[in-house]
Structures are given as structure tokens and as C-alpha cells.
Write a protein that holds these residues in place. Sequence first.
Motif, PDB file in Angstrom:
ATOM      1  N   GLN A  75      -3.952  -8.076   2.680  1.00  0.00           N
ATOM      2  CA  GLN A  75      -3.461  -6.881   3.374  1.00  0.00           C
ATOM      3  C   GLN A  75      -3.399  -5.676   2.431  1.00  0.00           C
ATOM      4  OE1 GLN A  75      -2.503  -6.639   6.736  1.00  0.00           O
ATOM      5  NE2 GLN A  75      -3.558  -8.603   6.841  1.00  0.00           N
ATOM      6  N   VAL A  76      -3.828  -5.874   1.211  1.00  0.00           N
ATOM      7  CA  VAL A  76      -3.729  -4.822   0.191  1.00  0.00           C
ATOM      8  C   VAL A  76      -5.083  -4.140   0.032  1.00  0.00           C
ATOM      9  CG1 VAL A  76      -3.153  -4.358  -2.221  1.00  0.00           C
ATOM     10  CG2 VAL A  76      -1.978  -6.179  -1.001  1.00  0.00           C
ATOM     11  N   ASP A  77      -5.032  -2.801  -0.054  1.00  0.00           N
ATOM     12  CA  ASP A  77      -6.272  -2.055  -0.311  1.00  0.00           C
ATOM     13  C   ASP A  77      -6.525  -2.021  -1.814  1.00  0.00           C
ATOM     14  OD1 ASP A  77      -6.613  -1.467   2.369  1.00  0.00           O
ATOM     15  OD2 ASP A  77      -5.336   0.312   2.249  1.00  0.00           O
ATOM     16  N   PHE A  78      -7.656  -2.487  -2.220  1.00  0.00           N
ATOM     17  CA  PHE A  78      -8.001  -2.507  -3.650  1.00  0.00           C
ATOM     18  C   PHE A  78      -9.061  -1.453  -3.944  1.00  0.00           C
ATOM     19  CE2 PHE A  78      -6.265  -6.762  -3.130  1.00  0.00           C
ATOM     20  CZ  PHE A  78      -5.470  -6.866  -4.261  1.00  0.00           C
ATOM     21  N   ALA A  79      -8.726  -0.564  -4.875  1.00  0.00           N
ATOM     22  CA  ALA A  79      -9.742   0.371  -5.358  1.00  0.00           C
ATOM     23  C   ALA A  79     -10.692  -0.392  -6.272  1.00  0.00           C
ATOM     24  CB  ALA A  79      -9.087   1.515  -6.121  1.00  0.00           C
ATOM     25  N   SER A  80     -11.914   0.033  -6.293  1.00  0.00           N
ATOM     26  CA  SER A  80     -12.911  -0.743  -7.037  1.00  0.00           C
ATOM     27  C   SER A  80     -12.773  -0.583  -8.544  1.00  0.00           C
ATOM     28  CB  SER A  80     -14.312  -0.323  -6.599  1.00  0.00           C
ATOM     29  OG  SER A  80     -14.449   1.058  -6.765  1.00  0.00           O
ATOM     30  N   ASN A  81     -12.040   0.425  -8.985  1.00  0.00           N
ATOM     31  CA  ASN A  81     -11.980   0.733 -10.415  1.00  0.00           C
ATOM     32  C   ASN A  81     -10.532   1.045 -10.816  1.00  0.00           C
ATOM     33  OD1 ASN A  81     -12.236   1.905 -12.946  1.00  0.00           O
ATOM     34  ND2 ASN A  81     -14.227   2.797 -12.448  1.00  0.00           N
ATOM     35  N   VAL A 117      -0.968   1.767  -5.677  1.00  0.00           N
ATOM     36  CA  VAL A 117      -2.423   1.834  -5.570  1.00  0.00           C
ATOM     37  C   VAL A 117      -2.947   0.656  -6.375  1.00  0.00           C
ATOM     38  CG1 VAL A 117      -4.497   3.170  -6.017  1.00  0.00           C
ATOM     39  CG2 VAL A 117      -2.402   4.346  -5.404  1.00  0.00           C
ATOM     40  N   SER A 118      -3.701  -0.181  -5.739  1.00  0.00           N
ATOM     41  CA  SER A 118      -4.075  -1.462  -6.356  1.00  0.00           C
ATOM     42  C   SER A 118      -5.521  -1.461  -6.800  1.00  0.00           C
ATOM     43  CB  SER A 118      -3.860  -2.597  -5.349  1.00  0.00           C
ATOM     44  OG  SER A 118      -2.569  -2.528  -4.809  1.00  0.00           O
ATOM     45  N   SER A 119      -5.755  -2.281  -7.788  1.00  0.00           N
ATOM     46  CA  SER A 119      -7.121  -2.480  -8.250  1.00  0.00           C
ATOM     47  C   SER A 119      -7.200  -3.816  -8.979  1.00  0.00           C
ATOM     48  CB  SER A 119      -7.553  -1.338  -9.168  1.00  0.00           C
ATOM     49  OG  SER A 119      -8.914  -1.488  -9.497  1.00  0.00           O
ATOM     50  N   TYR A 120      -8.374  -4.215  -9.301  1.00  0.00           N
ATOM     51  CA  TYR A 120      -8.519  -5.479 -10.026  1.00  0.00           C
ATOM     52  C   TYR A 120      -9.604  -5.337 -11.082  1.00  0.00           C
ATOM     53  CZ  TYR A 120     -12.504  -6.166  -6.916  1.00  0.00           C
ATOM     54  OH  TYR A 120     -13.675  -6.000  -6.238  1.00  0.00           O
ATOM     55  N   LEU A 126      -4.663  -6.188 -11.100  1.00  0.00           N
ATOM     56  CA  LEU A 126      -4.811  -7.635 -11.256  1.00  0.00           C
ATOM     57  C   LEU A 126      -5.872  -7.893 -12.314  1.00  0.00           C
ATOM     58  CD1 LEU A 126      -4.815  -8.877  -7.549  1.00  0.00           C
ATOM     59  CD2 LEU A 126      -2.885  -8.428  -9.041  1.00  0.00           C
ATOM     60  N   ASN A 177       0.813  -1.210   0.000  1.00  0.00           N
ATOM     61  CA  ASN A 177       0.000   0.000   0.000  1.00  0.00           C
ATOM     62  C   ASN A 177       0.851   1.266   0.000  1.00  0.00           C
ATOM     63  OD1 ASN A 177      -2.343  -1.475  -0.001  1.00  0.00           O
ATOM     64  ND2 ASN A 177      -2.501  -1.512   2.230  1.00  0.00           N
ATOM     65  N   LYS A 180     -14.228 -24.625  -9.204  1.00  0.00           N
ATOM     66  CA  LYS A 180     -13.828 -23.720 -10.282  1.00  0.00           C
ATOM     67  C   LYS A 180     -12.982 -24.461 -11.323  1.00  0.00           C
ATOM     68  CE  LYS A 180     -11.253 -19.544 -11.134  1.00  0.00           C
ATOM     69  NZ  LYS A 180     -10.151 -18.717 -10.668  1.00  0.00           N
ATOM     70  N   LEU A 201      -0.876  -1.099  -9.369  1.00  0.00           N
ATOM     71  CA  LEU A 201      -0.914  -2.562  -9.451  1.00  0.00           C
ATOM     72  C   LEU A 201      -2.318  -2.955  -9.891  1.00  0.00           C
ATOM     73  CD1 LEU A 201       0.092  -5.469  -8.895  1.00  0.00           C
ATOM     74  CD2 LEU A 201      -0.632  -5.170  -6.544  1.00  0.00           C
ATOM     75  N   GLU A 233     -11.404  -1.979  -0.749  1.00  0.00           N
ATOM     76  CA  GLU A 233     -11.738  -3.228  -0.080  1.00  0.00           C
ATOM     77  C   GLU A 233     -10.491  -4.101  -0.063  1.00  0.00           C
ATOM     78  OE1 GLU A 233     -14.752  -5.231  -2.343  1.00  0.00           O
ATOM     79  OE2 GLU A 233     -14.186  -4.131  -4.130  1.00  0.00           O
ATOM     80  N   ARG A 234     -10.410  -4.935   0.943  1.00  0.00           N
ATOM     81  CA  ARG A 234      -9.193  -5.747   1.087  1.00  0.00           C
ATOM     82  C   ARG A 234      -9.372  -7.153   0.526  1.00  0.00           C
ATOM     83  NH1 ARG A 234      -5.617  -4.093   6.279  1.00  0.00           N
ATOM     84  NH2 ARG A 234      -4.967  -2.132   5.332  1.00  0.00           N
ATOM     85  N   CYS A 235     -10.558  -7.606   0.430  1.00  0.00           N
ATOM     86  CA  CYS A 235     -10.848  -8.929  -0.157  1.00  0.00           C
ATOM     87  C   CYS A 235     -10.010 -10.023   0.509  1.00  0.00           C
ATOM     88  CB  CYS A 235     -10.595  -8.914  -1.668  1.00  0.00           C
ATOM     89  SG  CYS A 235     -11.515  -7.651  -2.538  1.00  0.00           S
ATOM     90  N   PHE A 238     -13.186 -12.363  -7.659  1.00  0.00           N
ATOM     91  CA  PHE A 238     -12.202 -11.940  -6.680  1.00  0.00           C
ATOM     92  C   PHE A 238     -12.814 -11.833  -5.288  1.00  0.00           C
ATOM     93  CE2 PHE A 238      -9.039  -9.025  -4.857  1.00  0.00           C
ATOM     94  CZ  PHE A 238      -7.896  -9.727  -5.180  1.00  0.00           C
ATOM     95  N   GLU A 239     -14.079 -11.513  -5.236  1.00  0.00           N
ATOM     96  CA  GLU A 239     -14.720 -11.354  -3.931  1.00  0.00           C
ATOM     97  C   GLU A 239     -14.917 -12.703  -3.248  1.00  0.00           C
ATOM     98  OE1 GLU A 239     -15.841 -10.201  -6.753  1.00  0.00           O
ATOM     99  OE2 GLU A 239     -15.962  -8.021  -6.636  1.00  0.00           O
ATOM    100  N   THR A 283     -11.298 -17.646  -6.740  1.00  0.00           N
ATOM    101  CA  THR A 283     -10.240 -16.728  -7.165  1.00  0.00           C
ATOM    102  C   THR A 283      -9.001 -17.500  -7.627  1.00  0.00           C
ATOM    103  OG1 THR A 283     -11.042 -15.127  -5.596  1.00  0.00           O
ATOM    104  CG2 THR A 283      -8.841 -14.783  -6.426  1.00  0.00           C
ATOM    105  N   ALA A 306      -3.309 -12.267 -13.825  1.00  0.00           N
ATOM    106  CA  ALA A 306      -2.055 -11.599 -14.202  1.00  0.00           C
ATOM    107  C   ALA A 306      -1.963 -10.306 -13.399  1.00  0.00           C
ATOM    108  CB  ALA A 306      -2.045 -11.293 -15.695  1.00  0.00           C
ATOM    109  N   SER A 307      -0.812 -10.103 -12.766  1.00  0.00           N
ATOM    110  CA  SER A 307      -0.619  -8.903 -11.933  1.00  0.00           C
ATOM    111  C   SER A 307       0.297  -7.945 -12.684  1.00  0.00           C
ATOM    112  CB  SER A 307       0.008  -9.283 -10.598  1.00  0.00           C
ATOM    113  OG  SER A 307      -0.720 -10.337 -10.003  1.00  0.00           O
ATOM    114  N   TYR A 308      -0.224  -6.785 -12.969  1.00  0.00           N
ATOM    115  CA  TYR A 308       0.522  -5.788 -13.739  1.00  0.00           C
ATOM    116  C   TYR A 308       1.033  -4.695 -12.795  1.00  0.00           C
ATOM    117  CZ  TYR A 308      -1.675  -7.800 -17.877  1.00  0.00           C
ATOM    118  OH  TYR A 308      -2.092  -8.662 -18.863  1.00  0.00           O
TER     119      TYR A 308
END
Lengths: 166, 225
Positions: B189-195, A6-9, B213, A2, A22, B211, B184-186, B219-220, B225, A28-30
Motif C-alpha cells: 500500500q506504500v508508494d515507492f519512489a524509484s530513487n 516518502v518511501s524508496s528502496y 528500505l 504515504n 532464495k 523511509l 510503484e507499489r510493488c 524487491f520487484e 524479497t 533494513a528500513s530506515y
Amino acid sequence: MNRYFVSSYQKVGTFRVVDGEKTGGNVASYFCLPDGSVLHVVAGPADAATLLREARWVVDTRKLAMTESKGNYARYKAFFRKAHAERLRKEHNLDLDTQRMKDTFSLASFSNQAIDRRGQRRQLGTQGQVHWLLASDPLVKIEEVYSTVFEKILGEKVSTLPVLEK
Amino acid sequence: MPPVTRRAHAAHSRCPQQLPIKHCGDIYIVSHLLPSFSIGRLAPAYYEYGAKPASMYPTPGPRIYWRTVAVVGASAWLLVAAVVGACVLRQRSAEEPRASLKVLPEQVLASPSAIVEQSSPPKQEAPKPPVTPAAPPEAPHAAMLAKNSPPVPPPALFREDRLASAPLLPVSEQPLPQETMDFERCGTQVDFASNPSEAARLALKERKLLLVLHLSGEFEDSKFT
């Protein structure tokens, strides 16, 4: 993570659920610059330690690239090309002719067989292909490269279809 | 003798004695210059005096009707004052919104909550001890802004020509303000922005890396996952 990222998916593919399990699917992590230029990719599932190690490599390499390039984009790009080529040589035992790759590479013609400095074709693993891709085309935009990574390296299909349950 | 004066003299041929034209002309020229309502008063006086020797006529020097001059002058001054007053009021009303716009970017940079505080009604606070009325409360703030901040170029927000020409996305598709961005952390330990685009914007602002993914899974739901 963190502190530096700044992370997102984003969901780019689908999978099937067969008897509650499943089937298929990948990740893939960019690691990118805020404008979407890809510095590094971790293709496929990775444990926390691996992801953290790769993230540290990106942060350190980026710092060094900023120092070396002194604000020059071409030098910054060349530094990342060299960094990926070096990892390819050390970890995957492939000595790339980066100058030749720079002139002949295109995303459309990307395959999992790399050509080394002596002109010999080499089969690469998932992460090796990532280094080869980014040594050939460093700082490529994520929107240009994600389908190549997902379909050609990970063997998944980019899809917007919903999850199929059987 | 000018033709106008000669015609006027001919029109008033009831004059009992033919006075020297020069003299009559002088009188009529004077009467011509005066307001029209004074001709009627002047002309009979002239003919009354017409039989008398020229030395007994009232001197034909300029007559000034002070009442008329005062009325006209006062109304002219009133008109000028009204125009000047209207101009001053218009200029002030144009400067007030501009001043508030100048302050706005500074406040946004300093603390976004400042705008909310400014726009919200003042909260009731406990009575404070009386403060010496040295200066109004806005004055130091405005002075500080003027001193500390160099002239700010107009932000891109005000390039209305470009905004008008570019097709805008629907409101639902436009980036959210940072205050409303949720993480959200899902289960990590990482904070994930929704967009991702929001994350990119935040990364640019905070000079961080991004970062992202890409996955084909839920993912939720850790099971998928």
C-alpha cells in the motif's frame, strides 16, 4: 505511511538462488529526515503491523522532539538519544549510560555487545542493537551507518554483485 | 596686427592702393572666420572696393550663411535623434527578457503547468462573447503579481559562477523533475519512489520524513524479497 513518509528502496546486497529458492539476503528500513539523518531503523524483515507501529513511533517522537527542541539541533539530537535509550531500557532491559556512550562511541568499534550503566556487557538482539546504536549516535547519516547496520547487525555483506543462481 | 593677417595682406599685394593696414586686416580677419569657399568671393570684392573711400565699403559686420547653418543644424539634429532612438531601443530590448524572468519563479511556484500553457500554442476555443476592451488581458495579471509579490531575490539558479565552477553530472544522473517521477507499489500500500535521492528531494519539499528500505533482494519479485 504515504501521509508522513516518502518511501524508496535501494539494493545494497545480493543473495543466491539455489534450486529456485532464495538463500541469504536481508532488509533494513530506515526512517530518516530528508537530509538523511537516521531517526530509527527496523533491522530485518518485519510484518506490516510492526513496520506501521515503528513508523508511528517515529512520527510521534519527532513531533515531540520538535516541540521540545524549539529549533535547537543539539536538543533535538539529545531527545532522540533519550528516546532510544528509553526503549532500550523498557524493551531490552538495558540501562545505558548515555553520557559515557556519547563520549566513547564510534561506528568502527560497534559490536553486538552493549555495556550498561554498571559496566556489564550484554548481548543484544537485532532491534536492541539498533536502539543501542542510535542511542549512542543519534541522527547519524544513513550513508555513514548503513554498512554497520547491514554487516554488523544483520550479518549481511554490502555488495554490488548481481544475483548468483545455482 | 596679428601675424596671420599681416601675411595674408602681403600675399595679396596686388591690391591697387595701399589701404590702411588696419582696414585690410579687419577684412581679412572676417574672411578668416568665414568658411573657406567664401574667401574667394570676398577677396575680389574687397579689392574692387579698395580704391574707394572707406566709408563706401560694405559694413564688415558678421555675415551669416543661413543655408549652411540650416544644413549643418539639420544634420546635427538628425544625428542626435538617431543616437537617442538607438539608446531607447536598446534599453527596451534589454528590459523585456528581464521582465519575463521576474514572472517565471512566481509562475513556477503557482503552478508548473502555467509555463507549459504559456509556451504551448493557444488552443482553438469556442468563440466567446465580445468583452469590453477595458484593459488588455496581461495587465491585471502583471498588476496582481506586482502587488502581491515582494521583490524576489535572485534564485540560486542564476548563480552562474558557482554552476560553472562545479563539475556537473551527466544528464542521465541528474535528478528528474518531479512531474516525471514515477512511483510503484510493488504489491504494497506504500508508494515507492524509484530513487532515494528523488524521494529525499520530495520529502524535503513536502516536509515529510523519508523511509528508505535497504535490501539484498529483488524487491520487484516477491519471491525473492
